[in-house]
Design an enzyme around this catalytic site. Structure first.
Site, mmCIF file in Angstrom:
data_model
loop_
_atom_site.group_PDB
_atom_site.id
_atom_site.type_symbol
_atom_site.label_atom_id
_atom_site.label_comp_id
_atom_site.label_asym_id
_atom_site.label_seq_id
_atom_site.Cartn_x
_atom_site.Cartn_y
_atom_site.Cartn_z
ATOM 1 C CB VAL A 78 33.592 5.806 19.669
ATOM 2 C CG1 VAL A 78 33.188 4.610 18.839
ATOM 3 C CG2 VAL A 78 33.977 5.374 21.065
ATOM 4 C CG ASP A 79 31.534 9.570 14.586
ATOM 5 O OD1 ASP A 79 31.531 8.693 13.709
ATOM 6 O OD2 ASP A 79 30.958 10.669 14.449
ATOM 7 C CB SER A 81 25.183 8.872 25.176
ATOM 8 O OG SER A 81 24.381 9.086 24.041
#
Length: 173
Positions: free
Chosen positions: A32-33, A122
């Site tokens: 995602v980052d 996470s």
């Protein structure tokens, strides 16, 4: 306040803000980052570099959140939060994950954000079991948003399998 699960590419959602499951340095990464940094363009990296380091290499400690503009994203803002790395569940992971969601909601309130999209924080390379993460996230969001009925949350899942896990947790919690 509304909570819903959507199957979508978080970087394409036209919301007030999207949440980035970031690393402590806020300088991009995988999952995602990386997708958010790629879609937002190089100005996002510049904005993240401008956030002061708390300790060498750490701009955002686990459980906290920082906010930047969305730049080339359809979202106006990106709220960056650092989730816990899964170590079996006995190292404070649920509390740290819950703190991520509370920190993001606090910034949403501060910046008058009405519509926000969250990824499964996470649950990627940090290894948090999705069913446990979903339960923590949904319970925490319901609690944190109870006083903020004007905030709508989309729990954004990239695939149907993850969306099914999150929808089951939403129905259960």
């Amino acid at each position: 306040m509304s909570l819903s699960v959507v199957t979508a590419d978080l970087t394409r959602l036209a919301l007030d803000a999207i949440v980035n499951a970031a690393n402590p340095g806020l300088l991009g990464g995988g999952g995602v980052d990386g997708a958010i940094h790629h879609a937002a363009g190089p100005a996002l990296l510049d904005a993240c570099r401008a956030i002061p380091e708390i300790t060498p290499g750490v701009r955002c400690p686990t459980g906290e959140a920082r906010i930047t503009p969305g730049f080339a994203l359809p979202a106006r803002f990106v709220i960056h939060t650092v989730g816990p790395i899964w170590h079996g569940g006995n190292s404070g992971e649920p509390d740290l994950l819950a703190q991520c969601y509370r920190s993001c909601v606090a910034l949403a309130v501060e910046y008058d954000i009405r519509n926000i999209g969250f990824p499964a924080i996470s649950c990627g390379v940090y290894g948090y079991p999705p069913d446990q993460a979903a339960s923590v996230a949904i319970a925490t969001l319901r609690e944190a948003l109870a006083a903020h009925v004007a905030i709508n949350v989309q729990l954004c899942c990239y695939g149907e399998r993850m969306a099914s896990i999150w929808q089951q947790a939403l129905n259960r919690v």
